[in-house]
Enzyme design. Structure first.
Site, PDB file in Angstrom:
ATOM      1  N   ASP A  25       0.704  -0.964   0.063  1.00 53.02           N
ATOM      2  CA  ASP A  25       0.066  -0.079   0.004  1.00 53.02           C
ATOM      3  C   ASP A  25       1.001   1.267   0.026  1.00 53.02           C
ATOM      4  O   ASP A  25       2.044   1.399   0.444  1.00 53.02           O
ATOM      5  CB  ASP A  25      -0.951  -0.025   1.152  1.00 53.02           C
ATOM      6  CG  ASP A  25      -1.880   1.115   0.938  1.00 53.02           C
ATOM      7  OD1 ASP A  25      -2.442   1.472  -0.098  1.00 53.02           O
ATOM      8  OD2 ASP A  25      -2.631   1.137   1.880  1.00 53.02           O
ATOM      9  N   HIS A  42       2.213   3.058  -9.110  1.00 50.67           N
ATOM     10  CA  HIS A  42       2.091   1.735  -9.253  1.00 50.67           C
ATOM     11  C   HIS A  42       3.342   1.435 -10.119  1.00 50.67           C
ATOM     12  O   HIS A  42       3.782   0.268  -9.937  1.00 50.67           O
ATOM     13  CB  HIS A  42       0.646   1.708 -10.019  1.00 50.67           C
ATOM     14  CG  HIS A  42      -0.509   2.072  -9.225  1.00 50.67           C
ATOM     15  ND1 HIS A  42      -0.683   1.858  -7.930  1.00 50.67           N
ATOM     16  CD2 HIS A  42      -1.366   2.833  -9.772  1.00 50.67           C
ATOM     17  CE1 HIS A  42      -1.807   2.364  -7.504  1.00 50.67           C
ATOM     18  NE2 HIS A  42      -2.291   2.806  -8.419  1.00 50.67           N
ATOM     19  N   LEU A 136      10.717 -20.766  -4.281  1.00 47.56           N
ATOM     20  CA  LEU A 136       9.883 -19.721  -3.655  1.00 47.56           C
ATOM     21  C   LEU A 136       8.267 -19.891  -4.519  1.00 47.56           C
ATOM     22  O   LEU A 136       8.559 -19.658  -6.040  1.00 47.56           O
ATOM     23  CB  LEU A 136      10.578 -18.354  -3.740  1.00 47.56           C
ATOM     24  CG  LEU A 136       9.330 -17.235  -3.434  1.00 47.56           C
ATOM     25  CD1 LEU A 136       9.419 -17.016  -1.884  1.00 47.56           C
ATOM     26  CD2 LEU A 136      10.227 -15.778  -3.948  1.00 47.56           C
TER      27      LEU A 136
HETATM   28  C1  IPE Z   1      -5.347  -2.817  -0.363  1.00 45.23           C
HETATM   29  O1  IPE Z   1      -4.894  -1.506  -0.427  1.00 45.23           O
HETATM   30  C2  IPE Z   1      -5.370  -3.573  -1.624  1.00 45.23           C
HETATM   31  C3  IPE Z   1      -4.277  -3.719  -2.424  1.00 45.23           C
HETATM   32  C4  IPE Z   1      -2.841  -3.236  -1.626  1.00 45.23           C
HETATM   33  C5  IPE Z   1      -4.301  -4.437  -3.407  1.00 45.23           C
HETATM   34  P1  IPE Z   1      -6.165  -0.449  -0.670  1.00 45.23           P
HETATM   35  O2  IPE Z   1      -5.331   0.924  -0.740  1.00 45.23           O
HETATM   36  O3  IPE Z   1      -7.188  -0.583  -1.556  1.00 45.23           O
HETATM   37  O4  IPE Z   1      -7.068  -0.486   0.735  1.00 45.23           O
HETATM   38  P2  IPE Z   1      -7.865   0.745   1.619  1.00 45.23           P
HETATM   39  O5  IPE Z   1      -8.968   0.817   0.596  1.00 45.23           O
HETATM   40  O6  IPE Z   1      -7.010   1.806   2.005  1.00 45.23           O
HETATM   41  O7  IPE Z   1      -8.406  -0.092   2.668  1.00 45.23           O
HETATM   42  C1  IPE Z   2      -1.741   0.300  -3.358  1.00 45.69           C
HETATM   43  O1  IPE Z   2      -1.056   1.337  -3.521  1.00 45.69           O
HETATM   44  C2  IPE Z   2      -1.851  -0.346  -4.862  1.00 45.69           C
HETATM   45  C3  IPE Z   2      -3.008  -0.825  -5.043  1.00 45.69           C
HETATM   46  C4  IPE Z   2      -4.171  -0.922  -4.315  1.00 45.69           C
HETATM   47  C5  IPE Z   2      -3.438  -1.294  -6.348  1.00 45.69           C
HETATM   48  P1  IPE Z   2      -2.534   2.540  -3.453  1.00 45.69           P
HETATM   49  O2  IPE Z   2      -2.951   2.967  -5.004  1.00 45.69           O
HETATM   50  O3  IPE Z   2      -3.679   2.026  -2.668  1.00 45.69           O
HETATM   51  O4  IPE Z   2      -1.737   3.982  -2.635  1.00 45.69           O
HETATM   52  P2  IPE Z   2      -2.268   4.940  -1.478  1.00 45.69           P
HETATM   53  O5  IPE Z   2      -2.870   4.002  -0.528  1.00 45.69           O
HETATM   54  O6  IPE Z   2      -3.636   5.444  -2.197  1.00 45.69           O
HETATM   55  O7  IPE Z   2      -1.372   5.767  -1.203  1.00 45.69           O
HETATM   56 MG    MG Z   3      -4.094   2.256  -0.508  1.00 49.42          MG
END
Ligand code: IPE
Ligand code: IPE
Ligand code: MG
Length: 260
Positions: A25, A42, A136
């Site tokens: 995240d 990303h 792995l």
């Molecule tokens: C969780 O992250 C899902 C992934 C990392 C793929 P999100 O950024 O979507 O989670 P929330 O919405 O903050 O809980």
């Molecule tokens: C996690 O990073 C990647 C996915 C959920 C695909 P985020 O896109 O949720 O990044 P933040 O949380 O908005 O910073």
């Molecule tokens: Mg996120």
């Protein structure tokens, strides 16, 4: 069948986690801090995946599970979802050969029926190509949700019962065999980057006794050092699985199974 439920039998404990599961995240915030579009985070996130896979393989981790796209991430702006799908295709096209050369087995879990046929085909081919690799097992959770997983397992159990004409014995072991990741032991260590302290519908069943580790580092900044910090923290945990500290002393061997 590798899966043994931690609530049925106390699993073996080691200093290095056998299975690490990560919520990657913070990509968007990493990019926003640098005045870049969210999707740049990303793209950098894929580099962090590569570094993390390499570091886990070197550390002797057997299973690494990465949450790449949740069943709730379809709620994001359509442009961001499309970008993530394209990135998934590119990563599959570019990385699978390298994974294979490094002895890494790739698995993808989630409701793949929602992906277009090109992605489904790439996934099938990558899984087949790497099926014999032993170093792995890298699992990518894509369109995955913990509730989806429990429900799809429950449906399979119900179908089996209907076919056999009886409900049979539905115990933890029988149920867990239908979970999407039945081929792996439960995660020993869960890591979430990006500062949030929630599970966000990841592996709800399997995290029952997993050690949880949260770091403020954004996913694109995750590297071998951050991984080493998480593994060091894991090494300091006392994993009791319901027992007392005194029972963990070497002479006490009698408390590793629950009464039937
Ligand atoms: C969780 O992250 C899902 C992934 C990392 C793929 P999100 O950024 O979507 O989670 P929330 O919405 O903050 O809980
Ligand atoms: C996690 O990073 C990647 C996915 C959920 C695909 P985020 O896109 O949720 O990044 P933040 O949380 O908005 O910073
Ligand atoms: Mg996120």
């Amino acid at each position: 069948m590798t899966y043994t439920s931690s609530t049925v039998r106390v699993p073996d404990v080691a200093a290095v986690p056998r299975h690490i599961a990560i919520i990657m995240d913070g990509n968007g915030r990493w990019a926003t801090q640098r005045r870049l579009p969210r999707v740049a985070g990303h793209t950098r996130g894929v580099d962090a995946v590569r570094a993390c896979v390499e570091a886990c393989a070197r550390a002797g981790v057997e299973y690494l599970t990465l949450f790449a796209f949740s069943s709730e991430n379809w709620r994001r702006p359509v442009e961001e979802v499309s970008f993530l799908m394209r990135l998934f295709v590119t990563a599959l096209e570019r990385e699978v050969g390298k994974l294979h050369a490094n002895g890494i087995r790739l698995r993808v879990i989630g409701d793949l029926s929602q992906f277009d046929s090109r992605i489904q085909d790439l996934i099938r081919r990558a899984e087949t190509k790497t099926a014999g690799n032993k170093r792995l097992t890298l699992t990518i959770a894509a369109n995955y949700g913990g509730r989806w997983d429990i429900l799809q397992a429950a449906r399979k159990v119900a179908e089996q019962a209907a076919r056999e004409g009886s409900a049979g014995v539905i115990d933890e072991q029988a149920f867990a065999e239908h979970l999407a990741m039945a081929y792996a032991p439960e995660p020993d260590l869960f890591i979430r980057t990006g500062g949030e302290t929630r599970i966000s519908n990841f592996l709800l069943w399997q995290l029952a006794y997993t050690e949880l580790y949260f770091t403020d580092a954004f996913w694109p900044d995750f590297n071998a050092d951050t991984l080493a910090d998480a593994i060091a923290s894991f090494g300091r945990r006392e994993r009791r699985f319901g027992r007392t500290s005194a029972q963990l002393e070497p002479q006490s061997q009698d408390a590793d199974s629950l009464p039937c």
